[in-house]
Design a protein around this motif. Structure first.
Motif, mmCIF file in Angstrom:
data_model
loop_
_atom_site.group_PDB
_atom_site.id
_atom_site.type_symbol
_atom_site.label_atom_id
_atom_site.label_comp_id
_atom_site.label_asym_id
_atom_site.label_seq_id
_atom_site.Cartn_x
_atom_site.Cartn_y
_atom_site.Cartn_z
ATOM 1 N N THR A 79 0.836 -1.203 0.000
ATOM 2 C CA THR A 79 0.000 0.000 0.000
ATOM 3 C C THR A 79 0.873 1.256 0.000
ATOM 4 O O THR A 79 0.597 2.225 -0.718
ATOM 5 C CB THR A 79 -0.927 -0.028 1.221
ATOM 6 N N LEU A 80 1.928 1.224 0.792
ATOM 7 C CA LEU A 80 2.886 2.331 0.783
ATOM 8 C C LEU A 80 3.552 2.442 -0.592
ATOM 9 O O LEU A 80 3.678 3.540 -1.160
ATOM 10 C CB LEU A 80 3.943 2.090 1.868
ATOM 11 N N ALA A 81 3.939 1.299 -1.139
ATOM 12 C CA ALA A 81 4.639 1.278 -2.429
ATOM 13 C C ALA A 81 3.770 1.826 -3.552
ATOM 14 O O ALA A 81 4.278 2.446 -4.495
ATOM 15 C CB ALA A 81 5.090 -0.151 -2.751
ATOM 16 N N ALA A 82 2.452 1.596 -3.452
ATOM 17 C CA ALA A 82 1.555 2.126 -4.485
ATOM 18 C C ALA A 82 1.628 3.645 -4.533
ATOM 19 O O ALA A 82 1.434 4.258 -5.589
ATOM 20 C CB ALA A 82 0.117 1.674 -4.218
ATOM 21 N N GLY A 83 1.912 4.263 -3.400
ATOM 22 C CA GLY A 83 2.123 5.708 -3.393
ATOM 23 C C GLY A 83 3.519 6.079 -3.850
ATOM 24 O O GLY A 83 3.698 6.980 -4.675
ATOM 25 N N LEU A 84 4.507 5.367 -3.345
ATOM 26 C CA LEU A 84 5.900 5.696 -3.663
ATOM 27 C C LEU A 84 6.216 5.590 -5.153
ATOM 28 O O LEU A 84 6.935 6.408 -5.705
ATOM 29 C CB LEU A 84 6.847 4.743 -2.912
ATOM 30 N N PHE A 85 5.674 4.540 -5.801
ATOM 31 C CA PHE A 85 6.038 4.267 -7.192
ATOM 32 C C PHE A 85 4.964 4.712 -8.187
ATOM 33 O O PHE A 85 4.991 4.298 -9.343
ATOM 34 C CB PHE A 85 6.330 2.770 -7.364
ATOM 35 N N ASN A 86 4.018 5.508 -7.719
ATOM 36 C CA ASN A 86 2.937 5.995 -8.582
ATOM 37 C C ASN A 86 3.497 6.565 -9.888
ATOM 38 O O ASN A 86 4.336 7.469 -9.865
ATOM 39 C CB ASN A 86 2.147 7.067 -7.818
#
Lengths: 444, 444, 444
Positions: B364-371
């Motif tokens: 879930t964090l990665a979905a923001g980081l790698f958007n």
């Protein structure tokens, strides 16, 4: 004005393509193109659904293998692989023509053998339809395998599997479904409701299973002389449970795929199929808990299948709430039915007669009872007629066939072979050579 | 001129069908027909994807069974079959309405219970959507099963499975996804990115699993008094590996199917899902190789699942290269997380808390980081808020629920029953009666 | 008149949308919309087919595990999981570019590495196509695993799996299929018929398997000094049979999916695939019955796969009756081939060389012989050229690669490790700790 008119006309003509170049679309060409894309979607859905139904072969194989003994596993896998393989060829050569060919008599078709209705430059829909139908025929065939497990000669089983796929199943199928390509079988012309085959497929398999189990007689040691019943335990409950999950999955092809059309109607069929399976599992678990003191895994697994068989006839014409009721009844019914057949000493190692025969009949009746458009005495009467006609066609025919096989080449293995296990005696192999087997393994 | 004009007009009218016969297509009727075919494709894809997600139930069952002992196999299969069955009915009656019904409060829906939003003459999309959602709810439910394996009373598990499907999962779901049918949950209105449910499904299951494992306590013999940790070996790595392959397959429905639309966007989601899974497997294998000296199968299998869980939130909004990075981190993370939970004596037989809870949060964090559209502090903040909100809702609620079950009907079996195995004590059966069991079998 | 004309024009304009509002459809916009829906159907079919082909990984793993010994199960599962995982990354980074990138030399592509042909705002078809191609590459890779089972060092296998996915398979693939995106490989420009890869995928895997088996040498104890051949029995025929059912299912993605288009042509491919598999099973069963006195399960299972491999090249250009003949020949051929390789002491634990190499060659020849449009000497010549080119490229390249691995890091485990079993020595685990193992378990 004239010039403007002509210009305008040109614009319009171009837009609608009335006399524009080859590729310019018109409303009519667009309509045809739309129909073609929908047709492609229908092919896609029908064939993807056929994949799901094909996978049920693995599910049936695992359920049967899991519920029986390790010493017969190879035999069970061979039966399940070969009834589909020989059934495919038999249904290609004969069965499909009997079921869907043009019919002079009204009792069976007489054209389309060997897929002769297909021409390479013609419409390939007959191929897509055949593919969907062959996996149905194979389902009816493989149901019988479980009821005859652990004591049937392999060569006898092969002959049976050709007979049901080429003859017994297609003839009844033509009565209830044959009209998809020709004038209509006599049952469907009466209004018989069996959308995906509670009767056509499952009861047909179930009544043939009953005939087979009766002709074979019970496994050695199953019923003691003092009247007691000895449970013969399944050797791999992991296989059996995986098989049930695969069958549940496959039923999402079996029921919704029977539309052979990709349209909105498949949604209701999906939901009904899922809810009935869930309700069947719950009901069988609860009833087994009450009757045996513990939630029993074999009954619960069969309850799931019972719910699925139960909703098969009415999946497209009952409401979701009714699907739950149909599943609950089927799940309870299968427990009592399994116990009843055991009581009268009909040895059915996997409960196939109860799951497919009895719950298939229930499902067919329920499709009339819970019809969303309302029910009438006539509807119920036709449903009962269909149920009866299936039994009266399948059971005697299968019984005679099994008797003939028994009297000629032999249907049952010797007691020695049965004790040794069919893997060694019929196939010269052993399924689990790296494991130490318990005393239960070579028990009769 | 007039005549020509009229003729022309006739041609045009025919071509565009403005006042031609019933069946003559017009641009407008064609447009509607095109939309309908696309709608049919959407139904088809959503429901085929639901099939794939349904099959994950078999995958979870096999992973859990494979990673635990033979004496509990029946219990595990019963739990996995019944959490889906009871969950299906609970989600039909209550859960779906809470999650997607119209909401006055903004915290949960209050309409659509018992699929009452569906009318037989209305649009059946709600049925297709329900079918896709029920298999998601069941995924959240079944994750918990593994963490609570080998020591939970069956009746307690049944109650839990109804509660999570009817209540815990749908409430959080309405915050993040509820807006598909109504005004939108508060989290999605903030811009929370969780395309297919790293948080909504997987962390929800993972945090409930943590609560369950804590309330239950570790299995007998897992943690010795001297502080040493005894590995309790899985009894069938073939089942576990097959389960992981099935889960990988099912995730191709889980992630791309979350479009509920058959369009081009599914291609990226497929590729991202596949690459993250592959990367997760590789990372876990390498890390286990470094830490234990050998490439360990349990960690590698869990690394695959970790990669899949990790990409679930961002599968539609990150680039393929980022998917590989997300999977690599998830695969490494899961090894350290499993070891950390073991160190603090949280006994999770299959690693469910690490795979679904921890890697769900990472994803879930990665979905923001790698958007792909770029990231900002606000995006990261909302992602963290969603991760936190899920934990704060699920963990305490589940903990209280498990405590209540424990204090009333009892959540854990007796030590004697645990040593004997739950197959015998809870279900009166044995999964592998034909095989000799080793001394490990009846070990505590 | 003028007013009428304008009114009319307005009506027409509205109907065809030439200058109406944004959303008003025209014949042209409709045509584009229709094409888009068809494109969506193509994505859907290609990606669902990719799911089916992906699932073949589980099938291959189960077949290999089932046909070998329990002491190597973990190793086999790890190999099958990792060849797909490492293969996915390798094919993303290198293989896909070599196979389908633009080619200056005509021998391999040089663009599109790391999926660089894909831009987030561009056409995602390259992603859908990659997804379908990566599961094909993985199939070629995993075929080799079986032939090298029970004696290969894990690290050596990992290196091999990267090499075949990144290099060996894609280069030949570009000759036969590369033209899908660029000018066309030299073989396809000659008219080489290999629709779904009897040669491109299966023979490539088979000849690499032959190289691997030769470099490794036979398993300890397989061939006695007196010339006798000792059968080393598979430890779980249930796994092997389930694997074959899964492979049959997966082939319904492999062959019809190779259209990468949802159209009517998939129906014929489905039917041919099914009939050839059925015929292969029957032929192998009958031949094994004649040769060994009993219908043997290992041969029958391999006969099914042989039929599937055989129809792969010609599935789209032969008639159903021919598919049966092709399957029958393949099923018989595989029995004789397995026996022949055993006679010359090439130890292939699962028969992969015969199933994929030999029957792949047969299928490629058969695609020319049974071509519905008629056959010529030129067609046969090109087919033979393709078969030969594949062998001449794959076998020497793979042989040198395996030799290099062998001479550097080592390809084969020690005799002690082989007797102990690779699960313990390579992975520090044991697949079935709860069961007592028989003496066969630790036999060399």
């Amino acid at each position: 004005m004239k010039i403007i008119y002509l210009t305008m006309t040109t614009i319009l003509m171009t837009a609608v393509g009335v006399w524009a170049g080859d590729d310019a679309p018109t409303a009519l060409s667009n309509k045809e193109a739309i129909d073609l894309v929908q047709t492609h979607a229908n092919y896609l859905w029908t064939l993807v659904a056929a994949c799901l139904v094909f996978f049920m072969q693995a599910g049936f194989a695992l359920v049967e293998a899991g519920f029986t003994r390790a010493k017969n596993l190879i035999n069970i896998m061979m039966k399940n692989l070969m009834d589909f393989s020989m059934g495919s060829i038999a249904y290609w050569a004969i069965g499909f023509g009997l079921m869907f060919g043009a019919s002079a008599s009204g009792w069976f078709g007489t054209t389309g053998f060997f897929l002769s209705d297909y021409a390479p430059d013609g419409d390939p829909w007959v191929l897509a339809f055949w593919m969907f139908q062959v996996v149905f025929a194979a389902t009816a065939a493989t149901i019988v395998s479980g009821a005859m497990a652990e004591r049937t000669r392999f060569v006898g089983y092969l002959i049976y599997s050709v007979m049901i796929s080429a003859f017994i199943y297609p003839v009844f199928g033509s009565w209830a479904w044959g009209g998809l390509f020709n004038g209509g079988g006599w049952l469907e012309n009466l209004g018989f409701i069996d959308f995906a085959g509670s009767t056509v497929v499952h009861s047909t398999g179930g009544w043939a299973a009953l005939a087979g189990a009766l002709v074979l007689g019970p496994r050695l040691g199953k019923y003691a002389k003092d009247g007691s019943i000895r449970p013969i335990l399944g050797h791999n409950i992991g296989f059996a449970a995986l098989g049930v999950f695969i069958l549940w999955l496959g039923w999402f092809g079996f029921n919704p795929g029977s539309t052979t059309t990709a349209d909105k109607s498949i949604a209701l069929i999906f939901v009904n199929t899922n809810l009935a399976a869930a309700a069947g599992a719950i009901a069988a678990m609860v009833v087994s808990w009450i009757k045996f003191g513990k939630p029993e895994v074999g009954m619960t697994l069969n309850g799931t299948l019972a719910g699925l068989v139960g909703i098969t006839a009415g999946c497209a014409n009952v409401a979701p709430g009714s699907a739950i009721v149909i599943g609950l009844v089927a799940g309870a019914l299968v427990v009592f039915s399994v116990m009843a057949f055991d009581k009268i000493k009909v040895d059915d190692p996997v409960g196939a007669i109860s799951v497919h025969g009895v719950c298939g009949a229930w499902g067919t009746l329920a499709a009339g009872l819970f019809n969303m458009g309302g029910t009438t005495g006539k509807i119920i009467g036709v449903q009962l007629l269909g149920i009866g006609a299936d039994f009266l066609w399948v059971f005697p025919t299968a019984f005679i066939m099994f008797k003939l096989i028994d009297k000629t080449i032999g249907l049952r293995v010797t007691p020695e072979d049965e004790i040794t296990g069919l893997d060694v005696t019929e196939h010269g192999g052993t399924a689990y050579p790296d494991f130490e087997v318990s005393s239960a393994y070579s028990q009769s």
